[in-house]
Design a protein around this motif. Sequence first.
Motif, mmCIF file in Angstrom:
data_model
loop_
_atom_site.group_PDB
_atom_site.id
_atom_site.type_symbol
_atom_site.label_atom_id
_atom_site.label_comp_id
_atom_site.label_asym_id
_atom_site.label_seq_id
_atom_site.Cartn_x
_atom_site.Cartn_y
_atom_site.Cartn_z
ATOM 1 N N LEU A 150 0.821 -1.210 0.000
ATOM 2 C CA LEU A 150 0.000 0.000 0.000
ATOM 3 C C LEU A 150 0.855 1.261 0.000
ATOM 4 C CD1 LEU A 150 -2.862 -0.953 2.503
ATOM 5 C CD2 LEU A 150 -2.967 -0.860 0.013
ATOM 6 N N GLU A 151 1.916 1.258 0.803
ATOM 7 C CA GLU A 151 2.774 2.435 0.862
ATOM 8 C C GLU A 151 3.472 2.685 -0.474
ATOM 9 O OE1 GLU A 151 5.390 1.799 4.132
ATOM 10 O OE2 GLU A 151 4.010 2.661 5.600
ATOM 11 N N ALA A 170 0.931 4.170 -2.801
ATOM 12 C CA ALA A 170 0.592 5.540 -2.415
ATOM 13 C C ALA A 170 1.700 6.514 -2.804
ATOM 14 C CB ALA A 170 0.328 5.610 -0.908
ATOM 15 N N GLU A 190 1.765 6.977 -6.632
ATOM 16 C CA GLU A 190 0.676 7.828 -7.095
ATOM 17 C C GLU A 190 0.885 9.277 -6.657
ATOM 18 O OE1 GLU A 190 -2.336 6.728 -9.117
ATOM 19 O OE2 GLU A 190 -0.409 5.728 -9.472
ATOM 20 N N PHE A 191 1.444 9.473 -5.485
ATOM 21 C CA PHE A 191 1.749 10.833 -5.032
ATOM 22 C C PHE A 191 2.764 11.475 -5.975
ATOM 23 C CE2 PHE A 191 4.267 13.939 -2.718
ATOM 24 C CZ PHE A 191 3.314 14.688 -2.044
ATOM 25 N N TYR A 230 2.679 10.796 6.544
ATOM 26 C CA TYR A 230 1.687 9.872 6.003
ATOM 27 C C TYR A 230 0.466 10.625 5.476
ATOM 28 C CZ TYR A 230 3.569 5.271 7.255
ATOM 29 O OH TYR A 230 4.311 4.123 7.306
ATOM 30 N N LEU A 274 -0.881 10.445 1.646
ATOM 31 C CA LEU A 274 -2.190 9.837 1.389
ATOM 32 C C LEU A 274 -3.181 10.848 0.818
ATOM 33 C CD1 LEU A 274 -2.511 7.498 4.504
ATOM 34 C CD2 LEU A 274 -1.896 6.879 2.169
ATOM 35 N N CYS A 283 -2.243 11.158 -2.908
ATOM 36 C CA CYS A 283 -2.147 9.990 -3.796
ATOM 37 C C CYS A 283 -3.394 9.816 -4.654
ATOM 38 C CB CYS A 283 -1.861 8.720 -3.006
ATOM 39 S SG CYS A 283 -3.286 8.030 -2.129
ATOM 40 N N ASN A 292 -6.285 8.428 -3.982
ATOM 41 C CA ASN A 292 -7.013 7.162 -3.862
ATOM 42 C C ASN A 292 -7.531 7.035 -2.429
ATOM 43 O OD1 ASN A 292 -7.671 4.304 -3.532
ATOM 44 N ND2 ASN A 292 -6.655 3.994 -5.497
ATOM 45 N N VAL A 314 -7.196 3.462 -0.721
ATOM 46 C CA VAL A 314 -5.849 3.170 -0.232
ATOM 47 C C VAL A 314 -5.586 3.934 1.055
ATOM 48 C CG1 VAL A 314 -3.380 3.493 -0.691
ATOM 49 C CG2 VAL A 314 -4.862 2.564 -2.461
ATOM 50 N N SER A 315 -6.030 5.191 1.100
ATOM 51 C CA SER A 315 -5.842 6.014 2.290
ATOM 52 C C SER A 315 -6.542 5.402 3.498
ATOM 53 C CB SER A 315 -6.375 7.427 2.029
ATOM 54 O OG SER A 315 -6.239 8.229 3.178
#
Length: 273
Positions: free
Chosen positions: A92-93, A96, A99-100, A139, A143, A146, A148, A151-152
């Motif tokens: 997940l990280e 994220a 995407e960020f 974080y 998040l 990103c 999403n 995901v967050s």
Amino acid sequence: MTLALPPKPQSLREYVEAYLKQAIVGGKYKPGDRLIEREICELLGVSRPPVREALRQLEADKLITHELHRGPVIASVSCEEASELYAFRALLESFAVAEFSRLASDAQIKELGLAIKKLNEAAKKVDKQPLLEAKSLVYKIILDGCGNQLVSESLNKLLDRVNILRGTSLLQPDRFSSLPTVPTFSQSGIPGFQLSVWHGPYAPKDTPKPVIDRFAKALNIALKDPVLVSRFTEMDAAVAIPAMANPAALSKFLAADIERWKTAMKNAGVKPQ
């Protein structure tokens, strides 16, 4: 441990849930501790219905479990579950952050840079609360940027479960100075249980003794360096005492450690696969 009450949101259920989650993640409640409805009601000044709703939500989030004849208790995390949690967290990280990197605005990237700078500064302080707050901010920025929401939400819930591990990860006989509120295993009702991580240099079997002695002498000089000792102390680690800092003592220690674990494995019924 003193825990500040969160501000009351519109929903009493959210208010109770926020307090309990903060108490669990912050270490006020430890794995296996009972959550007694009457005590929570008296503490927060609410009736039982919102408390029960909050407990059901926390159970859905796997922060608590319901045990027969005991009621709701703080969840424990097994070794297998911890391995799965960290593996899923890494996935997940990674997503994220990727995407960020693709979607974040210049303002968000600048904000992240400042947050990371604060994180590095907080890591140098003795008080670890600023470090936790700085990490949470990093974080949040990633998040939020990103793009999403799923995901967050998933990662935030996952991090809550990961934080439970803090209450069971200290296996030394003494508390870590960096986590003074986390009890040792002995203080948690499991006396005599100790596990330590140690490091020692090794050389090939046929290495000449003069070479080993020269290396050991140089290593002992390095281990007396005040800067190195200070750095070890900051990490709640310790340099070996002089009587242990030599090849013969390390060999004797290793042989005893092997026998100790042989006995432990035999008593536990562990067989080679």
